[in-house]
Scaffold this active site. Structure first.
Site, PDB file in Angstrom:
ATOM      1  N   ARG A 122       0.941  -1.084   0.051  1.00  0.00           N
ATOM      2  CA  ARG A 122       0.063   0.089   0.162  1.00  0.00           C
ATOM      3  C   ARG A 122       0.857   1.266  -0.066  1.00  0.00           C
ATOM      4  O   ARG A 122       0.893   2.091   0.850  1.00  0.00           O
ATOM      5  CB  ARG A 122      -1.144  -0.122   0.956  1.00  0.00           C
ATOM      6  CG  ARG A 122      -1.760  -1.340   0.796  1.00  0.00           C
ATOM      7  CD  ARG A 122      -2.843  -1.501   1.859  1.00  0.00           C
ATOM      8  NE  ARG A 122      -4.258  -1.072   1.088  1.00  0.00           N
ATOM      9  CZ  ARG A 122      -5.156  -1.238   2.197  1.00  0.00           C
ATOM     10  NH1 ARG A 122      -5.379  -1.618   3.138  1.00  0.00           N
ATOM     11  NH2 ARG A 122      -6.563  -0.693   1.297  1.00  0.00           N
ATOM     12  N   GLN A 127      -1.223   2.844  -5.824  1.00  0.00           N
ATOM     13  CA  GLN A 127      -2.535   3.224  -5.427  1.00  0.00           C
ATOM     14  C   GLN A 127      -3.661   2.877  -6.362  1.00  0.00           C
ATOM     15  O   GLN A 127      -5.001   2.451  -6.219  1.00  0.00           O
ATOM     16  CB  GLN A 127      -2.824   4.706  -5.063  1.00  0.00           C
ATOM     17  CG  GLN A 127      -2.686   5.008  -3.459  1.00  0.00           C
ATOM     18  CD  GLN A 127      -2.585   6.462  -3.125  1.00  0.00           C
ATOM     19  OE1 GLN A 127      -2.825   7.239  -3.935  1.00  0.00           O
ATOM     20  NE2 GLN A 127      -2.489   6.798  -1.799  1.00  0.00           N
ATOM     21  N   ASP A 130      -4.782  -0.480  -6.129  1.00  0.00           N
ATOM     22  CA  ASP A 130      -5.340  -1.075  -4.766  1.00  0.00           C
ATOM     23  C   ASP A 130      -6.721  -1.422  -4.862  1.00  0.00           C
ATOM     24  O   ASP A 130      -7.566  -0.768  -4.652  1.00  0.00           O
ATOM     25  CB  ASP A 130      -4.756  -0.051  -3.941  1.00  0.00           C
ATOM     26  CG  ASP A 130      -5.246  -0.325  -2.455  1.00  0.00           C
ATOM     27  OD1 ASP A 130      -5.827  -1.361  -2.196  1.00  0.00           O
ATOM     28  OD2 ASP A 130      -4.765   0.572  -1.682  1.00  0.00           O
ATOM     29  N   SER A 133      -8.834  -1.477  -1.417  1.00  0.00           N
ATOM     30  CA  SER A 133      -9.304   0.058  -0.976  1.00  0.00           C
ATOM     31  C   SER A 133     -10.440   0.243  -2.008  1.00  0.00           C
ATOM     32  O   SER A 133     -11.493   0.964  -1.509  1.00  0.00           O
ATOM     33  CB  SER A 133      -8.362   1.145  -1.379  1.00  0.00           C
ATOM     34  OG  SER A 133      -7.402   1.165  -0.278  1.00  0.00           O
ATOM     35  N   TYR A 227      -1.348   0.127   9.011  1.00  0.00           N
ATOM     36  CA  TYR A 227      -2.446  -0.677   9.606  1.00  0.00           C
ATOM     37  C   TYR A 227      -2.425  -0.877  10.989  1.00  0.00           C
ATOM     38  O   TYR A 227      -1.441  -0.601  11.710  1.00  0.00           O
ATOM     39  CB  TYR A 227      -1.969  -2.287   9.015  1.00  0.00           C
ATOM     40  CG  TYR A 227      -2.518  -2.521   7.648  1.00  0.00           C
ATOM     41  CD1 TYR A 227      -3.728  -2.413   7.192  1.00  0.00           C
ATOM     42  CD2 TYR A 227      -1.460  -2.605   6.501  1.00  0.00           C
ATOM     43  CE1 TYR A 227      -3.974  -2.688   5.857  1.00  0.00           C
ATOM     44  CE2 TYR A 227      -1.700  -2.861   5.337  1.00  0.00           C
ATOM     45  CZ  TYR A 227      -3.143  -2.987   4.940  1.00  0.00           C
ATOM     46  OH  TYR A 227      -3.411  -3.106   3.489  1.00  0.00           O
TER      47      TYR A 227
END
Ligand code: NAD
Length: 376
Positions: A122, A127, A130, A133, A227
């Site tokens: 991540r 991005q 991803d 997400s 995280y």
């Protein structure tokens, strides 16, 4: 280079790994795209749209998979699909290495180069790939609509000639990607929203969305890469005691708490559910990874003394048009990252390639996946 997109065979999966726009993008990059007939049907996309985008429609998955250089899927492949894949082929999909150890071992033994979207690093460069997400964001949005649909009251405060209606109180537990989207959606519907997360770093984001961040007198907890880390049972026990009064005051609780590769933490006990007012709604978005709510039954809607607990599985699949579109873009970006001059060219020095690749040349090559598979 041939790219294949089979129809998803997992029950209840309505998404498809490629939509016509992204098929067009791959064709423009010089790739041959094959799509199994009706692969997009459950996401309201017909074969004709793929055909117009330059993809070839195949009547059977077998025809496609046998000579594909790259296979794009949503759900991890099942045994009949794996045995159809060509040795050396690249597979990109959700693989859930933490719970699908047998699938990962089988992909390795068949010589497949498999990429797991759950393991994609991540980092900002990744991005656009991803998928965790993009899908979590859609799930957070939908969770609020599911609650709004079932609750016997309005979300916004309303002043009418017949009196003032108090707004619905929504509590979001876990303010990651799904949680933040749930907060934003509940606010847009006019609810009074509060949120809690073990990572104190999210306080500002929660407040910028117009919600109250609940701070518990507990040591702040943050793991690697932004995280949460796994908490001790003692921490979780204390957390449940402290959050109890906030749950009792809420009309809607949306739980999204997760720790990568681990069972979802238990945040709401049966007694806490029984302490909520009848008519309240809980949406447990962690239902599939063990549930944040003790009484959640994955895939079911249950009633506990007038409180409804929704354990809906695969929430992103309930909005297949949007989630397929986002997912397809994520997957196509990752695939193009692996392609140089019209062919697969793997650079294991690259953080994205190394981080997301699970099996290659007959081996499980990823340390995180190795740990997950041996723990499963
Ligand atoms: P996730 O799905 O793993 O977890 C959801 C949330 O649950 C997290 O915010 C986590 O802190 C929270 N949680 C875990 N245990 C909890 C507990 N006991 N009580 C309360 N909350 C608990 O996480 P996610 O939503 O996929 O991502 C989390 C974060 O990762 C993001 O908010 C962001 O900071 C980071 N991220 C970075 C990128 C990037 O840079 N490309 C992309 C996505 C996410």
């Amino acid at each position: 280079m041939k790219v294949a997109v089979p129809r998803e065979i997992e029950q209840g999966e309505r998404r498809v790994a490629l939509v016509p726009d992204t098929a067009r993008m791959l064709v423009a990059a010089g790739l041959q795209v094959g799509v199994e007939t009706r692969a997009g049907a459950a996401a309201f996309i017909d074969d004709d749209a793929y055909d117009k985008a330059g993809a070839k429609i195949a009547s059977r998955a077998g025809e496609l998979l046998r000579d594909a250089d790259a296979v794009l899927k949503v759900q991890a492949p099942r045994e009949p699909e794996i045995s159809l894949l060509r040795k050396g082929a690249v597979l990109i999909s959700f693989l859930q290495p933490a719970t699908q150890a047998d699938t990962v071992r089988s992909l390795a033994s068949h010589g497949i180069t498999a990429f797991s979207l759950e393991l994609l690093p991540r980092i900002s460069r990744a991005q656009s790939m991803d998928a965790l997400s993009s899908q979590a964001s859609a799930a957070g949005y939908k969770a609020v609509l599911m609650a709004a649909d079932r609750i016997g009251k309005l979300f916004p405060m309303m002043m009418t000639a017949a009196g003032t209606v108090a707004p619905t109180r929504v509590l979001v537990m876990g303010a990651g990607v799904a949680g933040l989207q749930a907060i934003a959606t509940a606010r847009r519907l006019g609810a009074v929203v509060s949120a809690y997360d073990v990572r104190p770093a999210v306080k500002e984001e929660v407040e910028s969305l117009g919600a109250t961040f609940i701070e518990l007198p507990l040591q702040s907890q943050e793991g690697e890469g932004g995280y949460a880390r796994e908490q001790s049972e003692e921490f979780l026990q204390k957390q449940r005691e402290l959050i109890g009064e906030h749950i009792a005051k809420s009309d809607v609780v949306i739980t999204t708490a997760a720790v990568p590769g681990r069972r979802a933490p238990l945040l709401v006990t049966g007694d806490m559910v029984r302490g909520m007012r009848p008519g309240s709604i809980i949406v447990d978005l962690a239902a599939e990874t063990g549930g944040n709510v003790e009484l959640t039954q994955p895939g079911r809607e249950i009633d506990v003394g007038g409180v409804t607990i929704l354990g809906t599985r695969n929430v992103p699949s309930t909005m297949p048009l949007t989630t397929s579109q986002l997912y397809a873009r994520n997957v196509a970006n990752l695939l193009l990252h692996l392609v140089k001059n019209g062919a697969i060219s793997l650079d294991f020095q690259d953080e994205i390639t190394r981080g997301a690749c699970v099996t290659h040349a007959g081996e499980i090559v990823n340390e995180r996946a190795k740990q997950m598979v041996s723990a499963a």
